[in-house]
Design a protein around this motif. Structure first.
Motif, PDB file in Angstrom:
ATOM      1  N   SER A   1     -56.880   2.202 -21.170  1.00  0.00           N
ATOM      2  CA  SER A   1     -56.433   2.238 -19.746  1.00  0.00           C
ATOM      3  C   SER A   1     -55.572   1.007 -19.499  1.00  0.00           C
ATOM      4  O   SER A   1     -55.746  -0.017 -20.163  1.00  0.00           O
ATOM      5  CB  SER A   1     -57.661   2.174 -18.826  1.00  0.00           C
ATOM      6  N   SER A   2     -54.633   1.135 -18.546  1.00  0.00           N
ATOM      7  CA  SER A   2     -53.674   0.039 -18.406  1.00  0.00           C
ATOM      8  C   SER A   2     -54.173  -0.980 -17.389  1.00  0.00           C
ATOM      9  O   SER A   2     -54.925  -0.670 -16.475  1.00  0.00           O
ATOM     10  CB  SER A   2     -52.322   0.606 -17.972  1.00  0.00           C
ATOM     11  N   PHE A   3     -53.711  -2.202 -17.602  1.00  0.00           N
ATOM     12  CA  PHE A   3     -54.063  -3.326 -16.736  1.00  0.00           C
ATOM     13  C   PHE A   3     -53.146  -3.248 -15.513  1.00  0.00           C
ATOM     14  O   PHE A   3     -51.924  -3.234 -15.648  1.00  0.00           O
ATOM     15  CB  PHE A   3     -53.800  -4.619 -17.521  1.00  0.00           C
ATOM     16  N   LEU A   4     -53.758  -3.178 -14.302  1.00  0.00           N
ATOM     17  CA  LEU A   4     -52.963  -2.990 -13.093  1.00  0.00           C
ATOM     18  C   LEU A   4     -52.703  -4.316 -12.393  1.00  0.00           C
ATOM     19  O   LEU A   4     -53.646  -5.008 -12.005  1.00  0.00           O
ATOM     20  CB  LEU A   4     -53.659  -2.024 -12.134  1.00  0.00           C
ATOM     21  N   ILE A   5     -51.412  -4.660 -12.318  1.00  0.00           N
ATOM     22  CA  ILE A   5     -50.996  -5.881 -11.610  1.00  0.00           C
ATOM     23  C   ILE A   5     -50.293  -5.472 -10.333  1.00  0.00           C
ATOM     24  O   ILE A   5     -49.373  -4.653 -10.359  1.00  0.00           O
ATOM     25  CB  ILE A   5     -50.028  -6.716 -12.469  1.00  0.00           C
ATOM     26  N   GLN A   6     -50.729  -6.040  -9.196  1.00  0.00           N
ATOM     27  CA  GLN A   6     -50.054  -5.764  -7.938  1.00  0.00           C
ATOM     28  C   GLN A   6     -49.672  -7.083  -7.280  1.00  0.00           C
ATOM     29  O   GLN A   6     -50.428  -8.044  -7.328  1.00  0.00           O
ATOM     30  CB  GLN A   6     -50.942  -4.950  -7.013  1.00  0.00           C
ATOM     31  N   VAL A   7     -48.496  -7.127  -6.706  1.00  0.00           N
ATOM     32  CA  VAL A   7     -47.996  -8.340  -6.082  1.00  0.00           C
ATOM     33  C   VAL A   7     -47.550  -8.001  -4.662  1.00  0.00           C
ATOM     34  O   VAL A   7     -46.829  -7.011  -4.467  1.00  0.00           O
ATOM     35  CB  VAL A   7     -46.805  -8.938  -6.860  1.00  0.00           C
ATOM     36  N   VAL A   8     -48.017  -8.783  -3.678  1.00  0.00           N
ATOM     37  CA  VAL A   8     -47.550  -8.624  -2.298  1.00  0.00           C
ATOM     38  C   VAL A   8     -46.725  -9.866  -1.961  1.00  0.00           C
ATOM     39  O   VAL A   8     -47.168 -10.993  -2.195  1.00  0.00           O
ATOM     40  CB  VAL A   8     -48.709  -8.468  -1.305  1.00  0.00           C
ATOM     41  N   THR A   9     -45.500  -9.650  -1.454  1.00  0.00           N
ATOM     42  CA  THR A   9     -44.542 -10.738  -1.237  1.00  0.00           C
ATOM     43  C   THR A   9     -43.538 -10.330  -0.166  1.00  0.00           C
ATOM     44  O   THR A   9     -43.360  -9.140   0.099  1.00  0.00           O
ATOM     45  CB  THR A   9     -43.780 -11.030  -2.548  1.00  0.00           C
ATOM     46  N   ILE A  10     -42.877 -11.334   0.464  1.00  0.00           N
ATOM     47  CA  ILE A  10     -41.777 -10.969   1.384  1.00  0.00           C
ATOM     48  C   ILE A  10     -40.458 -10.970   0.611  1.00  0.00           C
ATOM     49  O   ILE A  10     -39.406 -10.686   1.187  1.00  0.00           O
ATOM     50  CB  ILE A  10     -41.695 -11.895   2.621  1.00  0.00           C
ATOM     51  N   PHE A  11     -40.486 -11.336  -0.659  1.00  0.00           N
ATOM     52  CA  PHE A  11     -39.274 -11.305  -1.505  1.00  0.00           C
ATOM     53  C   PHE A  11     -39.525 -10.434  -2.732  1.00  0.00           C
ATOM     54  O   PHE A  11     -39.555 -10.931  -3.870  1.00  0.00           O
ATOM     55  CB  PHE A  11     -38.887 -12.729  -1.932  1.00  0.00           C
ATOM     56  N   PRO A  12     -39.711  -9.122  -2.564  1.00  0.00           N
ATOM     57  CA  PRO A  12     -39.986  -8.251  -3.721  1.00  0.00           C
ATOM     58  C   PRO A  12     -38.938  -8.343  -4.820  1.00  0.00           C
ATOM     59  O   PRO A  12     -39.275  -8.268  -6.004  1.00  0.00           O
ATOM     60  CB  PRO A  12     -40.061  -6.851  -3.124  1.00  0.00           C
ATOM     61  N   GLU A  13     -37.676  -8.557  -4.450  1.00  0.00           N
ATOM     62  CA  GLU A  13     -36.636  -8.601  -5.488  1.00  0.00           C
ATOM     63  C   GLU A  13     -36.844  -9.802  -6.417  1.00  0.00           C
ATOM     64  O   GLU A  13     -36.412  -9.797  -7.557  1.00  0.00           O
ATOM     65  CB  GLU A  13     -35.240  -8.648  -4.848  1.00  0.00           C
ATOM     66  N   TYR A  14     -37.556 -10.819  -5.931  1.00  0.00           N
ATOM     67  CA  TYR A  14     -37.802 -12.013  -6.748  1.00  0.00           C
ATOM     68  C   TYR A  14     -38.658 -11.671  -7.977  1.00  0.00           C
ATOM     69  O   TYR A  14     -38.605 -12.351  -8.999  1.00  0.00           O
ATOM     70  CB  TYR A  14     -38.519 -13.059  -5.889  1.00  0.00           C
ATOM     71  N   LEU A  15     -39.424 -10.596  -7.844  1.00  0.00           N
ATOM     72  CA  LEU A  15     -40.348 -10.246  -8.935  1.00  0.00           C
ATOM     73  C   LEU A  15     -39.711  -9.247  -9.919  1.00  0.00           C
ATOM     74  O   LEU A  15     -40.378  -8.770 -10.833  1.00  0.00           O
ATOM     75  CB  LEU A  15     -41.644  -9.644  -8.353  1.00  0.00           C
ATOM     76  N   ALA A  16     -38.421  -8.954  -9.757  1.00  0.00           N
ATOM     77  CA  ALA A  16     -37.741  -7.980 -10.630  1.00  0.00           C
ATOM     78  C   ALA A  16     -37.891  -8.348 -12.110  1.00  0.00           C
ATOM     79  O   ALA A  16     -38.125  -7.469 -12.934  1.00  0.00           O
ATOM     80  CB  ALA A  16     -36.274  -7.873 -10.255  1.00  0.00           C
ATOM     81  N   PRO A  17     -37.816  -9.640 -12.499  1.00  0.00           N
ATOM     82  CA  PRO A  17     -37.912  -9.971 -13.928  1.00  0.00           C
ATOM     83  C   PRO A  17     -39.177  -9.430 -14.588  1.00  0.00           C
ATOM     84  O   PRO A  17     -39.218  -9.267 -15.801  1.00  0.00           O
ATOM     85  CB  PRO A  17     -37.915 -11.495 -13.944  1.00  0.00           C
ATOM     86  N   LEU A  18     -40.194  -9.100 -13.784  1.00  0.00           N
ATOM     87  CA  LEU A  18     -41.451  -8.600 -14.371  1.00  0.00           C
ATOM     88  C   LEU A  18     -41.218  -7.312 -15.141  1.00  0.00           C
ATOM     89  O   LEU A  18     -42.014  -6.928 -15.978  1.00  0.00           O
ATOM     90  CB  LEU A  18     -42.486  -8.374 -13.262  1.00  0.00           C
TER      91      LEU A  18
END
Ligand SMILES: COc1ccc(Cn2ccc3ccc(-c4cc(N)[nH]n4)cc32)cc1
Length: 241
Positions: free
Chosen positions: A1-18
């Motif tokens: 089963s996959s490891f679920l990572i969730q991120v809440v932010t006001i700059f979602p585009e900042y997390l694009a490198p993920l």
């Protein structure tokens, strides 16, 4: 089963490198799932307000609790660890990364401004573990960079993500010491030669040399790590180095 990572932010585009490189491949292979959410989706005013003035006065703004509570109620599976980057947090360590990698997933709350109303972390602790962590003694403008760092440290420990398992086992800090110098071809390069022992084929001597290099470097650059070593981690001879 996959490891679920969730991120809440006001700059979602900042997390694009993920979605790139190591994390991208792991995601494609179903080892890890990454979801980034815009906190403003949980605001209820026309201006999508997420911040307000601090009680007690002081510079800057504080993030309001209500949008965070609505977001976390929706995205955080019960019992899932909530990680809140903050300059005032406990230091993030390899041990934490290893502990978190063994859990089913993580939710990250990225603050901005001067941080998030403290009651969000206090309230969130009612539904599962909350870790307020710092990635170093310097001040960032928000939590997003810290999340990139921690997601990378955790996902590389997930089974199957890093091809060569050994490189994870022999990580720096894995034995509590810094890793020593590494070399590859050519043996002689711009007047700098590779230490001959590494070309000797004498694996016992190579292991001894590497351990000594690791101890010397740790003593020079991170004496604090030596103090933290468990009893018996160093032989008497090694203490003399
Ligand atoms: C009270 O003083 C300040 C408080 C917050 C800030 C900016 N800021 C807002 C959210 C947020 C999340 C994490 C970090 C952070 C983490 C590490 N290791 N350094 N900086 C910084 C953050 C500036 C100053």
């Amino acid at each position: 089963s996959s490891f679920l990572i969730q991120v809440v932010t006001i700059f979602p585009e900042y997390l694009a490198p993920l979605r790139q490189s190591l994390l991208g491949k792991a995601a494609e292979r179903g080892l890890v799932d990454i979801a980034v959410h815009d906190l403003r989706a949980w605001t209820d005013d026309v201006h999508r307000t997420v911040d307000d003035a601090p009680y007690g006065g002081g510079p800057g703004m504080v993030m309001r609790p209500e949008p965070w509570a609505r977001a976390l109620e929706e995205v955080r599976p019960p019992g899932t660890r909530l990680v809140v980057p903050t300059p005032a947090g406990r230091p993030f360590t390899q041990a934490m990364a290893a502990e978190w990698a063994a859990e089913p997933g993580l939710v990250f709350a990225c603050g901005r401004y001067e941080g998030i109303d403290q009651r969000v972390a206090d309230w969130a602790a009612e539904a599962g573990p909350v870790s307020e962590v710092s990635i170093g003694d310097y001040v960032l403008a928000g939590g997003e960079s810290a999340v990139l760092v921690m997601v990378e440290a955790v996902t590389r420990l997930l089974p199957g993500v890093v091809g060569n398992r050994e490189s994870v086992e022999f990580d720096s800090h894995a034995d509590g010491l810094l890793e020593g110098p590494s070399y590859t071809r050519p043996a002689s390069w711009r007047g700098h030669d590779v230490p001959p022992v590494l070309l000797s084929g004498d694996h016992a001597a190579i292991a001894r040399w590497r351990r000594e290099q690791s101890l010397r470097r740790t003593a020079a650059r991170r004496p604090d790590l030596l103090l933290r070593l468990p009893e018996g981690a160093l032989t008497e001879a090694e203490r003399q180095l």
